[in-house]
Scaffold this motif. Structure first.
Motif, PDB file in Angstrom:
ATOM      1  N   SER A  30       3.621  -3.430  18.677  1.00  8.08           N
ATOM      2  CA  SER A  30       3.433  -3.596  17.233  1.00  8.08           C
ATOM      3  C   SER A  30       4.706  -3.252  16.477  1.00  8.08           C
ATOM      4  O   SER A  30       5.049  -3.882  15.485  1.00  8.08           O
ATOM      5  CB  SER A  30       2.297  -2.688  16.744  1.00  8.08           C
ATOM      6  N   LYS A  55       8.444  -2.916   3.496  1.00 12.32           N
ATOM      7  CA  LYS A  55       7.302  -3.748   3.895  1.00 12.32           C
ATOM      8  C   LYS A  55       7.070  -3.655   5.400  1.00 12.32           C
ATOM      9  O   LYS A  55       5.933  -3.530   5.862  1.00 12.32           O
ATOM     10  CB  LYS A  55       7.565  -5.200   3.478  1.00 12.32           C
ATOM     11  N   ASP A  58       5.652  -0.202   6.294  1.00  9.68           N
ATOM     12  CA  ASP A  58       4.236  -0.116   5.906  1.00  9.68           C
ATOM     13  C   ASP A  58       3.337  -0.894   6.879  1.00  9.68           C
ATOM     14  O   ASP A  58       2.256  -0.431   7.236  1.00  9.68           O
ATOM     15  CB  ASP A  58       4.046  -0.646   4.485  1.00  9.68           C
ATOM     16  N   ALA A  59       3.808  -2.064   7.323  1.00  4.14           N
ATOM     17  CA  ALA A  59       3.036  -2.862   8.273  1.00  4.14           C
ATOM     18  C   ALA A  59       2.888  -2.127   9.611  1.00  4.14           C
ATOM     19  O   ALA A  59       1.805  -2.115  10.213  1.00  4.14           O
ATOM     20  CB  ALA A  59       3.687  -4.223   8.484  1.00  4.14           C
ATOM     21  N   LYS A  61       3.062   1.163  10.095  1.00  5.21           N
ATOM     22  CA  LYS A  61       2.172   2.314   9.867  1.00  5.21           C
ATOM     23  C   LYS A  61       0.708   1.875   9.868  1.00  5.21           C
ATOM     24  O   LYS A  61      -0.144   2.558  10.434  1.00  5.21           O
ATOM     25  CB  LYS A  61       2.516   2.999   8.560  1.00  5.21           C
ATOM     26  N   ALA A  62       0.432   0.742   9.225  1.00  4.07           N
ATOM     27  CA  ALA A  62      -0.948   0.244   9.163  1.00  4.07           C
ATOM     28  C   ALA A  62      -1.477  -0.118  10.544  1.00  4.07           C
ATOM     29  O   ALA A  62      -2.636   0.160  10.875  1.00  4.07           O
ATOM     30  CB  ALA A  62      -1.033  -0.962   8.231  1.00  4.07           C
ATOM     31  N   LYS A  63      -0.622  -0.727  11.365  1.00  2.00           N
ATOM     32  CA  LYS A  63      -1.058  -1.103  12.715  1.00  2.00           C
ATOM     33  C   LYS A  63      -1.293   0.102  13.608  1.00  2.00           C
ATOM     34  O   LYS A  63      -2.191   0.091  14.453  1.00  2.00           O
ATOM     35  CB  LYS A  63      -0.010  -2.018  13.363  1.00  2.00           C
ATOM     36  N   GLY A  65      -1.974   3.168  12.560  1.00  2.00           N
ATOM     37  CA  GLY A  65      -2.987   4.060  12.001  1.00  2.00           C
ATOM     38  C   GLY A  65      -2.426   5.311  11.523  1.00  2.00           C
ATOM     39  O   GLY A  65      -2.276   6.356  11.589  1.00  2.00           O
TER      40      GLY A  65
END
Length: 65
Positions: A30, A55, A58-59, A61-63, A65
């Protein structure tokens, strides 16, 4: 330090002396996917460095968790 006659090998050895291995876990896929796409866009000049780097982070971090 080991004496090297090959300057390229010496450079890698010098940097590697203080290196920390990257994790070998599936989640790194990821990270590298988003990171690679962002780097490619930056190199091509088709991305805004400040905005797209945030961006990307953030992507990731979101993947993860």
């Amino acid at each position: 330090m080991v004496p090297w006659s090959d300057h390229k090998s010496w450079g890698f050895a010098t940097v590697g002396a203080n290196a920390v291995p990257m994790p070998s876990i599936p989640e790194m896929g990821s990270v590298w996917d988003d990171w690679g796409k962002t780097e490619a866009a930056l190199i091509k000049g088709s991305a805004d460095p400040a905005a797209d780097w945030v961006k990307m982070a953030d992507a990731i971090k979101a993947k993860l968790g």
